[in-house]
Write an enzyme that holds these catalytic residues in place. Structure first.
Site, PDB file in Angstrom:
ATOM      1  N   GLU A  57       0.856  -1.190   0.000  1.00 31.81           N
ATOM      2  CA  GLU A  57       0.000   0.000   0.000  1.00 31.81           C
ATOM      3  C   GLU A  57       0.886   1.232   0.000  1.00 31.81           C
ATOM      4  O   GLU A  57       1.777   1.366   0.836  1.00 31.81           O
ATOM      5  CB  GLU A  57      -0.828   0.061   1.295  1.00 31.81           C
ATOM      6  CG  GLU A  57      -2.166  -0.631   1.234  1.00 31.81           C
ATOM      7  CD  GLU A  57      -2.965  -0.344   2.513  1.00 31.81           C
ATOM      8  OE1 GLU A  57      -2.982   0.821   2.969  1.00 31.81           O
ATOM      9  OE2 GLU A  57      -3.545  -1.296   3.060  1.00 31.81           O
ATOM     10  N   ASP A  68      -6.338   8.375  10.133  1.00 29.67           N
ATOM     11  CA  ASP A  68      -4.951   8.098  10.509  1.00 29.67           C
ATOM     12  C   ASP A  68      -4.572   8.684  11.855  1.00 29.67           C
ATOM     13  O   ASP A  68      -4.911   9.822  12.174  1.00 29.67           O
ATOM     14  CB  ASP A  68      -4.005   8.622   9.424  1.00 29.67           C
ATOM     15  CG  ASP A  68      -4.027   7.733   8.195  1.00 29.67           C
ATOM     16  OD1 ASP A  68      -3.862   6.513   8.362  1.00 29.67           O
ATOM     17  OD2 ASP A  68      -4.255   8.242   7.086  1.00 29.67           O
ATOM     18  N   TYR A 180     -11.053  -5.553   3.259  1.00 30.56           N
ATOM     19  CA  TYR A 180     -10.208  -5.005   4.312  1.00 30.56           C
ATOM     20  C   TYR A 180     -11.000  -5.066   5.622  1.00 30.56           C
ATOM     21  O   TYR A 180     -11.957  -4.316   5.801  1.00 30.56           O
ATOM     22  CB  TYR A 180      -9.855  -3.560   3.957  1.00 30.56           C
ATOM     23  CG  TYR A 180      -8.776  -2.896   4.780  1.00 30.56           C
ATOM     24  CD1 TYR A 180      -8.768  -2.947   6.170  1.00 30.56           C
ATOM     25  CD2 TYR A 180      -7.760  -2.167   4.153  1.00 30.56           C
ATOM     26  CE1 TYR A 180      -7.779  -2.322   6.910  1.00 30.56           C
ATOM     27  CE2 TYR A 180      -6.767  -1.529   4.888  1.00 30.56           C
ATOM     28  CZ  TYR A 180      -6.785  -1.610   6.266  1.00 30.56           C
ATOM     29  OH  TYR A 180      -5.812  -0.974   6.993  1.00 30.56           O
TER      30      TYR A 180
END
Lengths: 268, 396
Positions: A57, A68, A180
């Site tokens: 990634e 994040d 995911y």
């Protein structure tokens, strides 16, 4: 609980590749690197490919990365401060010569702002075969997913610990490349111990789909990777690697860390 | 007591979270469950007479509603127009923000959650949220850009006094947009027992719609009030726009009237005027961005308008031509701030001083002499007195 959905084979190369790795009995390892965090980022990617990554990634730095935590935020900011842009990242990726699929991980405004054709053109130029947008949920994802598939790019969707079974099924069905599984309720970052939810999300996904199931977020050590991969088809490791890069360990440190994850997974 | 209209629809028709091409729900999957639960809870509560009675009774007996409409006799004379202010500055906590936070704090309890988090720029929404949390017995954490904690140190103290924790956000530009990012990150981690109380008509659906519904009391009070005063709807309805909650709440009651609607943005943060469509903070709307889609920083004398985006309803009202968005610079704002204080004895917050600055500049031009104008005075200027004193050199 329903039966496992057998999804149609896709023409997208990322999914074909990951399914074939799984068929060989190999646990899949996908490290994350923030694009352009320093001058050696391409060498770092080369090193982790050699250390046994099955796909990589590449984080395309965004000004407002809401999924994040502090480590990847810092790497993104460092890259932005160096003047990195999406176009410059993909142009540099074009120079890379590795036999490991690349996945762009970023936020959806970058693709909406540039337009599908321009962004898709950059992805193709950089040899990228998958995309992950953590802020583009199922309901909003169809247009991009369809466009991406038309140019051979897999748009990967995320399933959270709070997603219901029926919703997880819909997401798994619409996802391409792999599914995911979000390992915990929280943003990216290093965690001292593995969240209980990591294996739970893996087993609930494995029970409903035959797509490749990878779990990421909060997986920081070879031991944690091994534990999750007993249930999932593999793992995604971001912050634990990026922390080493921010600490200046460089391509060699990245190689050593990814090798340790690889050999842990190969023990399974 | 004001009764809010029950209309569950937005002006675009049956409401699905889209204002034309704007709005939507662009959030991490981890938040989907909570946002869907919030939408359901809000819709049920809004249709529940008991909830509405509790909400309105708190706004009236605690918040000080209804707020009056005041005619500015002196300014009207000097500008050659008829100027009226909707006095949200007289609300408890000093701004319109209380209308929204009381609603969301009640929803938090209805969902069985025990904690509320919020972002704040100038501190008005943070203080309002801390107030509602104290009133209703909720734990509260407010995220504020580090730069804003310095600019608005007194509001940080107020929030702490009210029992809230204040987190100074050190990432990015250390202002409102970064406080929103950090609140969202925190919410992803604690969504099971925590409600994120967004302070404006922005974010993923149902927030832009829900906050507008909680704020539309401004316009629903003001329309009959001004009609009683002048026998008609005003020629112009004007409000300042950062995220746009006081403007959305004011405009809603007038959307189907003959009144011209004008939102006034800071020149350094004119997301409707100078932004382009984008998808950030959970919504598709207008944002100030660079050529690759990175969000840019807004710059304004008013921390409360320092936001490089705008609520999707405003992008929509602008796109269909129903509302018009203009901008004013810091200098015009400072002079309007002083003008209102001197001529009417009302010290405005810097945010609504933007609306007044536009009126002062355009009286006799875009606003013809003799026009009737309703301006929402969204907050009072106590919080800004020190900032303005510094800017005017008073403390040298």
């Amino acid at each position: 609980m329903g039966e496992i959905l057998i999804e149609n084979e896709t023409s997208c190369s990322l999914e074909v590749r990951l399914r074939s790795q799984r068929a060989k009995g190999r646990k899949i390892l996908v490290p994350y690197v923030t694009g352009g965090y320093d001058d050696s980022w391409l060498e770092t990617i080369q090193a982790i490919a050699e250390a046994g990554a099955d796909a990589i990634e590449i984080g395309i730095p965004f000004s407002d990365p809401i999924m994040d935590g502090p480590i990847i935020q810092a790497a993104s900011q460092q890259a932005l401060d160096r003047g990195v842009t999406p176009a410059s990242i993909f142009a540099q990726l074009e120079k890379l010569d590795i036999d490991v699929p690349l996945i762009a991980m970023t936020y959806c405004n970058l693709v909406f702002h540039s337009g599908f054709e321009r962004f898709g053109g950059w992805l193709s130029m950089g040899g990228v075969t998958g995309t992950i947008f953590p802020d583009l949920p199922l309901e909003e994802s169809h247009k991009w997913s369809d466009y991406a598939e038309s140019i051979g790019i897999a748009n990967i969707l995320l399933v959270a610990p709070t997603s219901s079974i029926s919703r997880s099924q819909e997401i798994a069905s619409a996802s391409r490349g792999f599914v995911y599984g979000v390992g915990l309720m929280g943003v990216t970052g290093i965690r001292a111990s593995l969240a209980e939810s990591a294996s739970k999300v893996a087993s609930s996904l494995k029970a409903i789909t035959d797509r490749v199931v990878l779990v990421g977020i909060g997986i920081s050590t070879p031991q944690q990777a091994k534990e999750v991969a007993q249930v999932s088809d593999g793992v995604i490791v971001g912050s634990a690697l990026v922390k080493r890069l921010l600490d200046g360990e460089g391509p060699n440190g990245a190689y050593a860390f990814i090798s340790s994850l690889r050999s842990g997974l190969d023990d399974l | 007591m004001t009764n809010l209209s029950q209309d569950p629809k937005a002006i675009s028709g049956d409401f699905d979270g889209r204002f034309g091409d704007f709005g939507g729900r662009y959030i991490p999957e981890s938040l989907n469950h909570a946002v869907v639960e919030l939408e359901r809870t809000f819709n049920e509560a809004w249709a529940d007479p008991e909830f509405m009675a509790t909400y309105l009774s708190i706004l009236n007996s605690y918040g000080g509603r209804p707020s009056p409409v005041t005619k500015c006799n002196n300014l009207s004379r000097s500008l050659g127009i008829e100027l009226y202010l909707k006095r949200e500055d007289l609300n408890h906590t000093g701004s319109h923000k209380i209308n929204n936070v009381i609603g969301q704090a009640l929803l938090t309890k209805r969902m069985g959650k025990t904690r509320i988090i919020a972002e704040t720029g100038a501190g008005q929404h943070g203080v309002a949220t801390a107030t509602a949390a104290a009133l209703l017995g909720l734990k509260c954490t407010v995220y504020m850009g580090e730069l804003d904690t310095e600019r608005q140190a007194l509001n940080v103290f107020r929030m702490k006094l009210l029992g809230s924790e204040v987190v100074a956000v050190t990432s990015g530009s250390r202002t409102l947009k970064d406080a929103i990012n950090e609140a969202m990150r925190e919410w992803v981690a604690c969504v099971e027992d925590t409600h994120y109380c967004i302070g404006s008509v922005m974010g993923p659906h149902p927030y832009p719609y829900m906050v507008r519904q909680f704020q539309k009391i401004i316009g629903e009070e003001a329309r009959p009030q001004i009609n009683a005063l002048i026998g008609n709807d005003p020629d112009f309805v004007i409000a300042c726009v950062g995220g746009g909650s006081n403007a959305a709440g004011t405009f809603h009651a007038f959307v189907e009237s003959r009144s011209a609607l004008i939102g006034v943005e800071p020149a350094g943060g004119a997301a409707v005027g100078r932004g382009v469509p984008g998808v950030i903070h959970g919504m598709r709307s207008q944002f100030l961005q660079d050529e690759f889609g990175q969000l840019q920083e807004a710059h304004s004398v008013s921390a409360g308008l320092d936001y490089p985006g705008v609520g999707p309803e405003h992008s929509y009202l602008s796109a269909i031509g129903r509302a018009q968005y203009e901008s004013v610079n810091d200098e015009e704002v400072l002079s309007a701030f002083q003008l209102l204080a001197r001529s009417e004895g009302i010290i405005p917050a810097l945010e609504p001083a933007h609306g007044l600055a536009y009126i002062v500049r355009e009286a006799g031009k875009a606003i013809p002499f003799g026009s009737s104008v309703l301006l929402t005075m969204s907050g009072r200027g106590d919080k800004d007195a020190e900032t303005v004193a510094h800017m005017l050199g008073y403390f040298q």
